[in-house]
Design an enzyme around this catalytic site. Sequence first.
Site, short mmCIF file in Angstrom:
data_model
loop_
_atom_site.label_atom_id
_atom_site.label_comp_id
_atom_site.label_asym_id
_atom_site.label_seq_id
_atom_site.Cartn_x
_atom_site.Cartn_y
_atom_site.Cartn_z
N ARG A 39 23.15 -17.53 -6.82
CA ARG A 39 23.34 -16.17 -6.27
C ARG A 39 24.83 -15.93 -6.00
O ARG A 39 25.35 -14.85 -6.27
CB ARG A 39 22.52 -16.00 -4.99
N GLU A 183 2.14 -20.79 -0.24
CA GLU A 183 2.73 -19.79 -1.15
C GLU A 183 2.46 -20.07 -2.63
O GLU A 183 3.21 -20.80 -3.28
CB GLU A 183 4.25 -19.69 -0.94
N LYS A 225 1.21 -16.66 1.77
CA LYS A 225 2.36 -15.90 1.24
C LYS A 225 2.14 -15.77 -0.25
O LYS A 225 2.03 -16.78 -0.95
CB LYS A 225 3.66 -16.65 1.54
N GLY A 268 10.02 -11.54 -4.79
CA GLY A 268 9.95 -12.01 -6.18
C GLY A 268 10.90 -11.37 -7.18
O GLY A 268 10.68 -11.46 -8.38
N GLY A 269 11.94 -10.68 -6.70
CA GLY A 269 12.88 -10.06 -7.63
C GLY A 269 12.75 -8.54 -7.69
O GLY A 269 13.48 -7.88 -8.43
N ARG A 300 15.13 -12.19 -1.14
CA ARG A 300 16.07 -11.26 -1.78
C ARG A 300 15.95 -9.83 -1.26
O ARG A 300 16.95 -9.13 -1.10
CB ARG A 300 15.87 -11.28 -3.30
P1 13P Z 1 11.89 -13.61 -2.49
O1 13P Z 1 11.42 -12.56 -1.51
O2 13P Z 1 13.32 -13.48 -2.87
O3 13P Z 1 10.96 -13.75 -3.65
O4 13P Z 1 11.85 -14.98 -1.71
C1 13P Z 1 10.75 -15.27 -0.98
C2 13P Z 1 10.53 -16.72 -1.01
O5 13P Z 1 10.61 -17.37 0.01
C3 13P Z 1 10.21 -17.38 -2.27
O6 13P Z 1 9.73 -18.67 -2.00
#
Ligand code: 13P
Length: 346
Positions: A39, A183, A225, A268-269, A300
């Site tokens: 990043r 997750e 998640k 997730g982008g 993000r």
């Molecule tokens: P993002 O919201 O950037 O996808 O990150 C969440 C996260 O913790 C991914 O494991």
Amino acid sequence: MQNDSGTNVQKLINTAKTLVAGDKGLLALDESISTCNKRFAKYGIPQTEEFRRAWRELIVTTSGLSESISGAILFDETIRQTKKDGTPFITIIIDSGIIPGIKVDIGAKEMAGHPGEKITEGLDGLRARLAEYAQMGVRFAKWRAVIAMDDGIPSWGCINANAHALARYAALCQEAGLVPVVEPEVLMKGVHAIEQCGEVTAKVLRTVFDQLYIQRVMLEGMILKTNMVLPGLTCPKQETVNDVADATLQCLLQTVPAAVPAITFLSGGQSASLASDRLNAMNIRFKSRAPWALSFSFGRAIQQPALDIWQGREANVSAAQQALYHRAKCNRDARRGKYDGEKGVV
Ligand code: 13P
């Protein structure tokens, strides 16, 4: 959880509830060293421990963050770091009223015999690592499994192995008194339609909850998640915000048991504003009907606008902190179904 004392059970339930109380959500700042460096590379920010530390200091010292953020997910490097004046980050987080969490998987690795798929590693030695984190004041943990979509994938082998690992991690967390954030992420990359994402997400979630049951994970003391149900990034048809909300809830209502207290979405982008818009639509349309809280655990979608401003420069810290505070608040508003776009702020 069958061997655990009632105290541990109650502690887990209370932590899970606190993590989604007051329409607040989670902030993921647990990027691994290589992801954080990637990043930084885009902005020409030096990829050093000191710049990663400075970025995390900017985040954890943002004033008022706890108005919208209930828990912060850290990375092992970060939890051991301090502010310039020597105050440990974890102390700052706890003192500001935010619950500290930790990413405990050690990454998604190429899966043997399954080209294009990954298995998340980190179970070996996990019991001892969890005990150390609990000692430091950590109250929840995260483990991310990634499921890619393409011709012929995901395979059952990949879904099963990842679900099994998630459940074993979750059981170990509960034994240690930490709430597991479980997750499974179906990735956005691909040309697939939203319906295919819904089918794959449902298959993954059913398998994950089967495994959680087999491993005796207490559903009231965990958080799911997961991804929103979305069309692939390069799919020509991109559904409206309301259609995404409907597809996501249709999938989750069929697969996630009501005993789970909360679903916290990853971004997730997606762009920061789109992630907030979609979360907002879900809460407007389903908050009164859904058995679980519909919350966020964005990385993000909270950090990106602030990183755009910071660019590694001390002079930009204050403006970046304002952007971070703003995005966190947008998502609390979205939990209330009261997010009304950007109003030109960020
Ligand atoms: P993002 O919201 O950037 O996808 O990150 C969440 C996260 O913790 C991914 O494991």
